[in-house]
Design an enzyme around this catalytic site. Sequence first.
Site, PDB file in Angstrom:
ATOM      1  N   GLY A  26      62.832 -60.448 -45.695  1.00  8.39           N
ATOM      2  CA  GLY A  26      64.123 -60.209 -45.064  1.00  8.39           C
ATOM      3  C   GLY A  26      63.926 -60.229 -43.563  1.00  8.39           C
TER       4      GLY A  26
ATOM      5  N   TYR B  68      64.627 -44.188 -37.767  1.00 11.29           N
ATOM      6  CA  TYR B  68      63.176 -44.373 -37.958  1.00 11.29           C
ATOM      7  C   TYR B  68      62.407 -44.200 -36.664  1.00 11.29           C
ATOM      8  CZ  TYR B  68      65.334 -47.203 -41.682  1.00 11.29           C
ATOM      9  OH  TYR B  68      66.121 -47.659 -42.703  1.00 11.29           O
TER      10      TYR B  68
ATOM     11  N   GLU C 259      60.104 -62.370 -51.076  1.00 11.04           N
ATOM     12  CA  GLU C 259      61.412 -61.796 -50.712  1.00 11.04           C
ATOM     13  C   GLU C 259      61.444 -61.311 -49.266  1.00 11.04           C
ATOM     14  OE1 GLU C 259      61.800 -58.580 -53.493  1.00 11.04           O
ATOM     15  OE2 GLU C 259      62.351 -59.885 -55.137  1.00 11.04           O
TER      16      GLU C 259
ATOM     17  N   CYS D 279      78.753 -38.626 -30.882  1.00 12.42           N
ATOM     18  CA  CYS D 279      78.569 -37.185 -30.676  1.00 12.42           C
ATOM     19  C   CYS D 279      77.358 -36.650 -31.422  1.00 12.42           C
ATOM     20  CB  CYS D 279      79.824 -36.465 -31.105  1.00 12.42           C
ATOM     21  SG  CYS D 279      81.263 -37.165 -30.309  1.00 12.42           S
TER      22      CYS D 279
END
Length: 418
Positions: free
Chosen positions: A275, A316, A273, A342
Amino acid sequence: MHDFNFKANELYCEGVKVSTVAKSVGTPFYLYSHKTLVDHFRKVQKAFEAVNPIVCFAVKANGNLAVLKTLADEGAGFDVVSGGELKKVLKVYADPKKIAYASVGKTDEEIVLALKAGILFFNVESLPELERINLIAKKLSKKAPVALRINPDVEAPTHKAITTGTLKNKFGIDLKTARAILTSQKKYPSVNFKGIHIHIGSQIIKVQPFVDAIKKMIVFLKDLETRGVRLEYFDIGGGMGIMYYQMQTPTAEEFAQEMVPLLKQTGMKIVLEPGRFICGNAGILVAKTLYLKDNGAKKFLIVDAGMNDLIRPSLYNAYHNIVPVKKTKVKESVMDIVGPICESGDFFAKDRPFPELKSGELVAVMSAGAYGYAMSSNYNIRPRVAEVMVKGATWEIIKQRETFSDLVRGETIPKFLK
Ligand code: LLP
């Protein structure tokens, strides 16, 4: 590694000048290379070909229909995590028998949708979810294909927000519970137990954590066999990391080299899987310089894209390489590259040496094809940006920039305020 290169001091995506697209589409926008997407998909497929895997692209990384169609045309399967993702991949005529559906919180409506679509399997993340799927399948007189998502309890060295394979995380079923379920399959007559699934985290740039997790699963599978349980599929999830900037990351072959012999041992059908590995370096975010601000203590290059468009640095502390779209000889200084939002957390780079660009000059945030547009929002009432795909010397808008009417669609002022 990707198809964004400088020719005569100008950044190109394949055969198209980035600045040409900017002139026509305006900024900011995401720009994807069709060729890079295809190349990366093929690299994974080829590296693991000895186990002939179903490569299910993780739609959460980039769910644009053109990206999904590009990969479906290559024969990709899909890893989906919501009814929305499932409907999108069905729209590009993905083969339902190559769709895996994970998520710790599937709703009844989503379960019904997936059962009716005839997917490969649900990656089931808890006992109550299994019971629910069993019940719904019974009502529909169907057998629900299920792979248990096992939490292997291995630590993956990556950012804590994207590690998933330890018991401190909400994901998957612990080994003991999984064993109990798989050795009492008769309790779930409307479930067809097809396999097991693991996913230990994302942006993992070492092979060892995958090896450790697979080995742990082999022990588990052997134990199951002694209890008379044999399963057909082993879904090893995603998580293969990519190079964001000048770092050592394994190639698809290097990942495969150590994993394939172990996977072969299982004799099972393998599902992957990936990505980020497929789309991360296939996309950039292009923005325009608004101002260069110097407050005496620090310099800030303010661009027209913000954390609502690409949240990875803010969320992150992720490092993305940033380049001027036209190479320039102007003086470099150390600066923050920031957006207009902001929040102090709205930045793309901190204390980075960068040319002192003038208003209107373009910058490209590299490696933004995964979890870029997909995680964007309308924060500060900003329209989501346009997405563009390049193939060779041609390009096309694959998602229009949102307009003000998109931003207020569905909002009403209640009668009691009128
Ligand atoms: N399979 C499952 C079950 C997943 O949860 C994920 C990612 C993948 C596959 C694909 O992982 P990949 O190959 O892309 O690493 N927003 C974060 C990443 C979150 C990943 C969530 N799950 C980021 O921007 O770094």
